[in-house]
Write an enzyme that holds these catalytic residues in place. Structure first.
Site, PDB file in Angstrom:
ATOM      1  N   GLY A 146      25.348  46.213  31.039  1.00 45.97           N
ATOM      2  CA  GLY A 146      25.710  46.193  32.454  1.00 45.97           C
ATOM      3  C   GLY A 146      24.588  46.651  33.366  1.00 45.97           C
ATOM      4  O   GLY A 146      23.725  47.448  32.994  1.00 45.97           O
ATOM      5  N   HIS A 171      28.584  42.827  33.032  1.00 50.76           N
ATOM      6  CA  HIS A 171      28.988  43.082  34.417  1.00 50.76           C
ATOM      7  C   HIS A 171      27.849  43.645  35.273  1.00 50.76           C
ATOM      8  O   HIS A 171      27.040  44.443  34.828  1.00 50.76           O
ATOM      9  CB  HIS A 171      30.178  44.045  34.444  1.00 50.76           C
ATOM     10  CG  HIS A 171      29.901  45.368  33.781  1.00 50.76           C
ATOM     11  ND1 HIS A 171      29.330  46.424  34.436  1.00 50.76           N
ATOM     12  CD2 HIS A 171      30.124  45.790  32.516  1.00 50.76           C
ATOM     13  CE1 HIS A 171      29.221  47.452  33.621  1.00 50.76           C
ATOM     14  NE2 HIS A 171      29.690  47.092  32.439  1.00 50.76           N
ATOM     15  N   ASP A 172      27.792  43.146  36.499  1.00 52.35           N
ATOM     16  CA  ASP A 172      26.908  43.657  37.555  1.00 52.35           C
ATOM     17  C   ASP A 172      25.429  43.376  37.321  1.00 52.35           C
ATOM     18  O   ASP A 172      24.583  43.931  38.015  1.00 52.35           O
ATOM     19  CB  ASP A 172      27.111  45.169  37.760  1.00 52.35           C
ATOM     20  CG  ASP A 172      28.547  45.509  38.105  1.00 52.35           C
ATOM     21  OD1 ASP A 172      29.024  45.068  39.164  1.00 52.35           O
ATOM     22  OD2 ASP A 172      29.208  46.192  37.298  1.00 52.35           O
TER      23      ASP A 172
END
Length: 262
Positions: free
Chosen positions: A139, A121-122
């Site tokens: 992440g 994520h991200d």
């Protein structure tokens, strides 16, 4: 018309360009958008708020757009955005972002991503990146344009990998990797300048010389980071052709919050 294999399941709300091809047993969710010329192989799952641009090639058994592996995620409609002309090989897993960051995992254009790569994520990836098999990004990782990441590399959360750098096989990345450098090992160590990559991209002799001088200032002269940065800044006047390279390096060093590989 879109070429969808009869065994594939494509939600009626998904937006697929008429030129998209979808292989057998692939599942595509309602919030997915796919651009012209993209080819999606068999047994893929593309879900979440995921956007793919033009002329991508997604190989079999990839999972794109699943919820992040983050216990704080509470079902927010975060995104995965993939640009144009990317190659994504078998068994890759890319997750959407989280509201604790920008809310989007972003992958640019013309990237070559090999099998079993995980992008959490991200993460924010630029363009023309090569990532070899079994690379794992935690992440919030950022990777600059033209970086090369070797196989079985693990990159800790919130690390940054500079443009035109190269990470060797089996490396554990727990500090920022400055642009243009070659690093490997555990613990992480800088081995030199990515000369092969720079020459392949037609960097002039003057630019390469300035980049080698930046390496010497950072790693060979016993200077503090601030002293090295001052020396690097002076190179722009000495080698005007390398002014953009100097600015890229100085900007990277100035914004490092986790420390650089040194």
């Amino acid at each position: 018309m879109t070429q969808v294999h009869p065994t594939a399941i494509v939600d009626p709300k998904a937006e697929l360009d008429p030129s998209v091809s979808v292989g057998p047993y692939t599942v595509i969710g309602p919030h997915v958008r796919v651009g012209a010329g993209t080819v999606i192989g068999s047994h893929c799952v593309i879900e979440g708020h995921t956007t793919l641009g033009r002329d991508n090639r997604i190989f079999q058994f990839s999972s794109l757009g699943a919820v992040p592996q983050d216990k704080k995620h509470a079902g927010e409609p975060t995104e995965l955005t993939i640009g144009d002309r990317n190659t994504v090989r078998e068994f890759c897993t890319f997750n959407v972002g989280t509201v604790q960051d920008a809310g989007v995992t972003r992958i640019g254009d013309d990237n070559w991503i090999m099998a079993y790569v995980h992008i959490a994520h991200d993460c924010q990836l630029g363009n023309q990146i090569t990532m070899a098999n079994n690379t794992t990004l935690a992440g919030h990782v950022q990777i600059g344009d033209w970086a090369t990441v070797g196989g079985l590399v693990g990159i800790l959360q919130r690390m940054r990998v500079g443009a035109h750098s190269m990470i060797g096989f089996g490396t554990h990345v727990a500090m920022d990797v400055p642009p243009y450098m070659v690093v490997d090992g555990t613990p992480l160590a800088v081995r030199g300048v990515n000369l092969v990559g720079l020459r392949r991209r037609d960097f002039s002799a003057g630019r390469i010389a300035a980049i080698r001088d930046m390496h010497k200032l950072l790693y060979r002269q016993g200077k503090t980071l601030e002293e090295a940065r001052a020396g690097i800044a002076a190179l722009a006047a000495e080698t005007p052709d390398a002014a953009a390279d100097v600015a890229l390096m100085d900007g990277f060093l100035a914004t490092s919050t986790r420390g650089i590989a040194r």
